[in-house]
Write a protein that holds these residues in place. Structure first.
Motif, PDB file in Angstrom:
ATOM      1  N   MET A   6       6.315  15.630 -11.586  1.00 16.75           N
ATOM      2  CA  MET A   6       5.920  14.110 -11.042  1.00 16.75           C
ATOM      3  C   MET A   6       4.048  14.673 -10.704  1.00 16.75           C
ATOM      4  O   MET A   6       4.200  15.338  -9.954  1.00 16.75           O
ATOM      5  CB  MET A   6       6.850  13.986  -9.778  1.00 16.75           C
ATOM      6  N   ASP A   7       3.779  13.352 -11.144  1.00 15.92           N
ATOM      7  CA  ASP A   7       2.340  13.909 -10.303  1.00 15.92           C
ATOM      8  C   ASP A   7       1.575  13.723  -9.439  1.00 15.92           C
ATOM      9  O   ASP A   7       2.486  12.487  -8.797  1.00 15.92           O
ATOM     10  CB  ASP A   7       1.257  13.313 -11.606  1.00 15.92           C
ATOM     11  N   LEU A   8      -0.154  14.144  -9.170  1.00 18.19           N
ATOM     12  CA  LEU A   8      -0.073  13.059  -7.740  1.00 18.19           C
ATOM     13  C   LEU A   8      -0.096  12.403  -6.916  1.00 18.19           C
ATOM     14  O   LEU A   8       0.263  11.351  -5.844  1.00 18.19           O
ATOM     15  CB  LEU A   8      -1.699  14.096  -7.313  1.00 18.19           C
ATOM     16  N   ASN A   9      -0.935  11.448  -8.033  1.00 21.50           N
ATOM     17  CA  ASN A   9      -0.868   9.560  -8.367  1.00 21.50           C
ATOM     18  C   ASN A   9       0.110   9.145  -8.135  1.00 21.50           C
ATOM     19  O   ASN A   9       0.472   8.235  -7.234  1.00 21.50           O
ATOM     20  CB  ASN A   9      -1.427   9.424  -9.262  1.00 21.50           C
ATOM     21  N   SER A  10       1.344   9.795  -8.876  1.00 16.26           N
ATOM     22  CA  SER A  10       2.473   9.173  -8.429  1.00 16.26           C
ATOM     23  C   SER A  10       3.253   9.143  -7.637  1.00 16.26           C
ATOM     24  O   SER A  10       4.012   8.533  -6.302  1.00 16.26           O
ATOM     25  CB  SER A  10       3.577   9.261  -9.937  1.00 16.26           C
ATOM     26  N   LEU A  11       2.685  10.476  -6.755  1.00 17.24           N
ATOM     27  CA  LEU A  11       3.325  11.336  -5.580  1.00 17.24           C
ATOM     28  C   LEU A  11       3.184  10.395  -4.473  1.00 17.24           C
ATOM     29  O   LEU A  11       3.751   9.641  -3.167  1.00 17.24           O
ATOM     30  CB  LEU A  11       3.103  12.660  -4.870  1.00 17.24           C
ATOM     31  N   TYR A  12       1.497   9.964  -4.435  1.00 16.36           N
ATOM     32  CA  TYR A  12       0.764   9.570  -3.390  1.00 16.36           C
ATOM     33  C   TYR A  12       1.422   7.356  -3.669  1.00 16.36           C
ATOM     34  O   TYR A  12       1.607   7.904  -2.292  1.00 16.36           O
ATOM     35  CB  TYR A  12      -0.957   8.666  -3.525  1.00 16.36           C
ATOM     36  N   SER A  13       1.971   7.572  -4.720  1.00 12.06           N
ATOM     37  CA  SER A  13       1.628   5.803  -4.243  1.00 12.06           C
ATOM     38  C   SER A  13       4.166   5.705  -3.986  1.00 12.06           C
ATOM     39  O   SER A  13       4.373   5.459  -3.218  1.00 12.06           O
ATOM     40  CB  SER A  13       2.653   5.455  -6.150  1.00 12.06           C
ATOM     41  N   SER A  14       4.480   7.293  -4.473  1.00 12.77           N
ATOM     42  CA  SER A  14       5.839   7.019  -3.795  1.00 12.77           C
ATOM     43  C   SER A  14       6.064   7.267  -2.210  1.00 12.77           C
ATOM     44  O   SER A  14       6.587   6.531  -1.825  1.00 12.77           O
ATOM     45  CB  SER A  14       6.512   8.101  -4.375  1.00 12.77           C
ATOM     46  N   HIS A  15       4.919   7.728  -1.869  1.00 13.27           N
ATOM     47  CA  HIS A  15       4.755   8.091  -0.007  1.00 13.27           C
ATOM     48  C   HIS A  15       4.654   6.755   0.040  1.00 13.27           C
ATOM     49  O   HIS A  15       4.867   5.934   1.829  1.00 13.27           O
ATOM     50  CB  HIS A  15       3.821   8.612  -0.176  1.00 13.27           C
ATOM     51  N   GLN A  16       3.643   5.688  -0.166  1.00 11.42           N
ATOM     52  CA  GLN A  16       3.270   4.717   0.506  1.00 11.42           C
ATOM     53  C   GLN A  16       3.946   3.492   0.154  1.00 11.42           C
ATOM     54  O   GLN A  16       4.314   2.975   1.866  1.00 11.42           O
ATOM     55  CB  GLN A  16       1.575   4.245  -0.457  1.00 11.42           C
ATOM     56  N   ALA A  17       4.647   3.523  -0.654  1.00 11.16           N
ATOM     57  CA  ALA A  17       5.907   2.668  -0.613  1.00 11.16           C
ATOM     58  C   ALA A  17       7.385   3.045   0.669  1.00 11.16           C
ATOM     59  O   ALA A  17       7.602   2.023   0.897  1.00 11.16           O
ATOM     60  CB  ALA A  17       6.283   2.379  -2.388  1.00 11.16           C
ATOM     61  N   SER A  18       7.246   4.584   0.436  1.00 16.93           N
ATOM     62  CA  SER A  18       8.396   4.516   1.532  1.00 16.93           C
ATOM     63  C   SER A  18       7.886   4.421   2.967  1.00 16.93           C
ATOM     64  O   SER A  18       8.772   3.969   3.684  1.00 16.93           O
ATOM     65  CB  SER A  18       8.543   5.997   1.806  1.00 16.93           C
ATOM     66  N   LEU A  19       6.525   4.114   3.071  1.00 15.14           N
ATOM     67  CA  LEU A  19       5.781   3.533   4.116  1.00 15.14           C
ATOM     68  C   LEU A  19       6.312   2.547   4.468  1.00 15.14           C
ATOM     69  O   LEU A  19       6.344   1.751   5.738  1.00 15.14           O
ATOM     70  CB  LEU A  19       4.662   4.458   4.735  1.00 15.14           C
ATOM     71  N   MET A  20       5.558   1.829   3.724  1.00 13.13           N
ATOM     72  CA  MET A  20       6.246   0.063   3.145  1.00 13.13           C
ATOM     73  C   MET A  20       7.124  -0.044   4.413  1.00 13.13           C
ATOM     74  O   MET A  20       7.930  -1.076   4.752  1.00 13.13           O
ATOM     75  CB  MET A  20       5.127  -0.353   2.438  1.00 13.13           C
ATOM     76  N   ARG A  21       8.299   1.124   3.393  1.00 17.49           N
ATOM     77  CA  ARG A  21      10.151  -0.020   3.209  1.00 17.49           C
ATOM     78  C   ARG A  21      10.310   0.348   5.243  1.00 17.49           C
ATOM     79  O   ARG A  21      10.764  -0.168   5.750  1.00 17.49           O
ATOM     80  CB  ARG A  21      10.514   0.824   2.676  1.00 17.49           C
ATOM     81  N   ALA A  22       9.608   1.918   5.224  1.00 14.52           N
ATOM     82  CA  ALA A  22      10.175   1.907   6.610  1.00 14.52           C
ATOM     83  C   ALA A  22       9.705   0.952   7.612  1.00 14.52           C
ATOM     84  O   ALA A  22      10.062   0.291   8.784  1.00 14.52           O
ATOM     85  CB  ALA A  22       9.520   2.994   7.092  1.00 14.52           C
ATOM     86  N   ALA A  23       8.480   0.373   6.993  1.00 14.11           N
ATOM     87  CA  ALA A  23       7.402  -0.828   8.653  1.00 14.11           C
ATOM     88  C   ALA A  23       8.288  -2.471   7.838  1.00 14.11           C
ATOM     89  O   ALA A  23       8.457  -2.730   9.199  1.00 14.11           O
ATOM     90  CB  ALA A  23       6.237  -0.718   7.815  1.00 14.11           C
ATOM     91  N   ALA A  24       8.994  -2.388   6.542  1.00 18.90           N
ATOM     92  CA  ALA A  24       9.633  -3.661   6.637  1.00 18.90           C
ATOM     93  C   ALA A  24      10.828  -3.386   6.956  1.00 18.90           C
ATOM     94  O   ALA A  24      11.525  -4.575   6.970  1.00 18.90           O
ATOM     95  CB  ALA A  24       9.504  -4.038   5.091  1.00 18.90           C
ATOM     96  N   SER A  25      11.778  -2.026   7.047  1.00 19.83           N
ATOM     97  CA  SER A  25      13.308  -2.473   7.682  1.00 19.83           C
ATOM     98  C   SER A  25      13.381  -2.652   8.820  1.00 19.83           C
ATOM     99  O   SER A  25      12.730  -2.895   9.952  1.00 19.83           O
ATOM    100  CB  SER A  25      13.422  -0.253   7.852  1.00 19.83           C
ATOM    101  N   GLY A  26      14.848  -3.676   8.794  1.00 20.40           N
ATOM    102  CA  GLY A  26      14.851  -3.955  10.320  1.00 20.40           C
ATOM    103  C   GLY A  26      15.801  -3.058  10.804  1.00 20.40           C
ATOM    104  O   GLY A  26      16.848  -3.701  11.921  1.00 20.40           O
ATOM    105  N   SER A  27      16.246  -1.987  10.039  1.00 21.43           N
ATOM    106  CA  SER A  27      17.501  -1.074  10.724  1.00 21.43           C
ATOM    107  C   SER A  27      16.146   0.521  11.285  1.00 21.43           C
ATOM    108  O   SER A  27      15.731   1.175  10.292  1.00 21.43           O
ATOM    109  CB  SER A  27      18.857  -1.007   9.450  1.00 21.43           C
ATOM    110  N   ARG A  28      17.143   0.825  12.051  1.00 25.10           N
ATOM    111  CA  ARG A  28      16.963   2.043  12.140  1.00 25.10           C
ATOM    112  C   ARG A  28      17.230   2.845  11.615  1.00 25.10           C
ATOM    113  O   ARG A  28      16.142   3.773  11.277  1.00 25.10           O
ATOM    114  CB  ARG A  28      16.943   2.444  14.469  1.00 25.10           C
TER     115      ARG A  28
END
Length: 68
Positions: A1-23
Motif C-alpha cells: 500500500m502506498d503512503l497516500n493510501s495509508l494516510y487516507s485509510s488512517h483518516q477514514a478510521s479516525l472519522m469512523r471512530a468519531a462517528a461511532s455510537g458504540s464504545r
C-alpha cells in the motif's frame, strides 16, 4: 500500500471512530488507526522523514520494528 493510501485509510478510521455510537466500535476504529500510524511511521523512517517521529507517537507500542 502506498503512503497516500495509508494516510487516507488512517483518516477514514479516525472519522469512523468519531462517528461511532458504540464504545466497542470506536475502540476498534482507533486501534486500526494506530496500526496504520505505525505503518506510516515505518515507511517515513525508512526514507529519513522527520515526520516519522510524530507518527510513531500515534502508533501503539511495538506496532513496528522500525521504532527500535
Amino acid at each position: 500500500m502506498d503512503l497516500n493510501s495509508l494516510y487516507s485509510s488512517h483518516q477514514a478510521s479516525l472519522m469512523r471512530a468519531a462517528a461511532s455510537g458504540s464504545r466497542t466500535l470506536r475502540a476498534a476504529h482507533l486501534a486500526a488507526a494506530g496500526t496504520l500510524a505505525g505503518q506510516i511511521a515505518c515507511i517515513q523512517h525508512k526514507v529519513g522523514a522527520a515526520a516519522s517521529t510524530g507518527w510513531f507517537a500515534m502508533a501503539p507500542h511495538g506496532a513496528c520494528e522500525c521504532a527500535a
